[in-house]
Scaffold this active site. Structure first.
Site, PDB file in Angstrom:
ATOM      1  N   GLU A  65      50.065  23.609  32.390  1.00  6.75           N
ATOM      2  CA  GLU A  65      51.474  23.644  32.021  1.00  6.75           C
ATOM      3  C   GLU A  65      52.384  23.064  33.103  1.00  6.75           C
ATOM      4  O   GLU A  65      53.530  22.692  32.832  1.00  6.75           O
ATOM      5  CB  GLU A  65      51.897  25.084  31.716  1.00  6.75           C
TER       6      GLU A  65
ATOM      7  N   GLU B 276      29.565  33.501  35.973  1.00  7.04           N
ATOM      8  CA  GLU B 276      30.463  34.330  36.777  1.00  7.04           C
ATOM      9  C   GLU B 276      29.717  35.177  37.803  1.00  7.04           C
ATOM     10  O   GLU B 276      30.316  35.689  38.743  1.00  7.04           O
ATOM     11  CB  GLU B 276      31.303  35.236  35.884  1.00  7.04           C
TER      12      GLU B 276
END
Length: 298
Positions: free
Chosen positions: A83, A114
């Site tokens: 963004e 992860e």
């Protein structure tokens, strides 16, 4: 691994009958639980502010901002980084988001990614991490190995390290120069940290990116003056920003927008000071991109 010690994994007493509630009751409960998140963040404003000050300092040294996490946390980092490009006109390299398992993990979980302590080092090495960069490790649990590995490596390089967790005494805080722990408590849906914990992380990321960009001169008043007019909607938004910043009419905004080479900052300076494009560019460059300072030049 003892998940029972994590507040984000405990059961919420307010939602024990969740499966028997009506739609309205569920939504009301979720809304009530969500209201606690901003209050928890408010308690950590000093820590958040210190972290942002460091990010700004690193930016001014030529460094980058790199978000890093797994699952929801990783996705939120990627989202905030993406963004920044349309909102502040940044180079995609300036703010980046890494997610354990790579871009495919944005939609499909990558098994074991992860849990790796070395994968993040590999990812950061590919980015040629330097001491001028800032690395923000995101983990609602506060114990994700991928994030720990990233912070360890970033510390070795000498980069600034920031961590955002939603549990107290988080493991990732031990490897962070600027630890932020916002305890959001048990989720309405047990263990679903995309809810309150995810909201908390998103709000903090909003603060980090928006505040640092303001302090880099990408905002005048409260307007997005570095917006890049890459489509019809953004072109019209750019003209509207010029109108709002200068209190001029549409025709004046459009004329100066085109004369400025579709650069909103330059157009604003031209209108408010009466200088031509070349002088506006010179003044803006002299003042590191800050419009308000550039307008004070002779």
């Amino acid at each position: 691994m003892d998940l029972t010690k994590l507040s984000t994994e405990t059961r919420n007493p307010n939602s024990m009958l969740l499966d028997t509630m009506s739609v309205s009751e569920i939504v009301t409960l979720m809304n009530r639980e969500d209201q606690s998140v901003p209050e928890k963040i408010h308690e950590k404003i000093p820590q958040i502010s210190s972290a942002i000050e460091k990010v700004i300092q690193q930016f001014k040294l030529g460094g980058r901002l790199i978000y890093l996490g797994a699952g929801t946390s990783g996705r939120l980092g990627v989202l905030d980084a993406a963004e920044c490009v349309p909102t502040f006109g940044t180079n995609p390299e300036l703010v980046q988001g890494l997610i354990a398992g790579g871009q495919s993990a944005m939609t499909v979980a990558v098994e074991g990614a992860e849990d790796s302590l070395t994968l993040a080092k590999e990812d950061l090495t590919k980015l040629h991490l330097t001491k001028d960069d800032s690395v923000v490790g995101l983990a609602a649990s506060g114990r994700t190995p991928y994030v720990i590995g990233a912070l360890k490596y970033a510390n070795e390089i000498g980069a600034a390290t920031i961590s955002i967790a939603c549990n107290e005494n988080a493991e990732i805080s031990k490897f962070s120069q600027y630890p932020i722990e916002v305890v959001t408590g048990p989720e309405v849906l047990t263990g679903s940290t995309r809810l309150k914990a995810g909201t908390a992380q998103k709000l903090i990321l909003n603060m980090i990116s928006t505040t640092s960009m303001i302090k880099l001169g990408k905002v005048y008043q409260n307007l997005m003056i570095d917006v890049k007019p890459t489509n019809e909607k953004l072109i019209e938004r750019a003209k509207r920003i010029i109108m709002q910043a200068t209190d001029c009419d549409y025709q004046t905004a459009e004329k100066n927008f085109l004369a400025a080479g579709q650069d909103v900052k330059i157009a604003i300076i031209m209108i408010l000071t009466g200088v031509d494009k070349q002088a506006a560019e010179k003044n803006l460059q002299k003042n590191a991109g800050f419009v308000r300072k550039a307008m004070k030049e002779d």
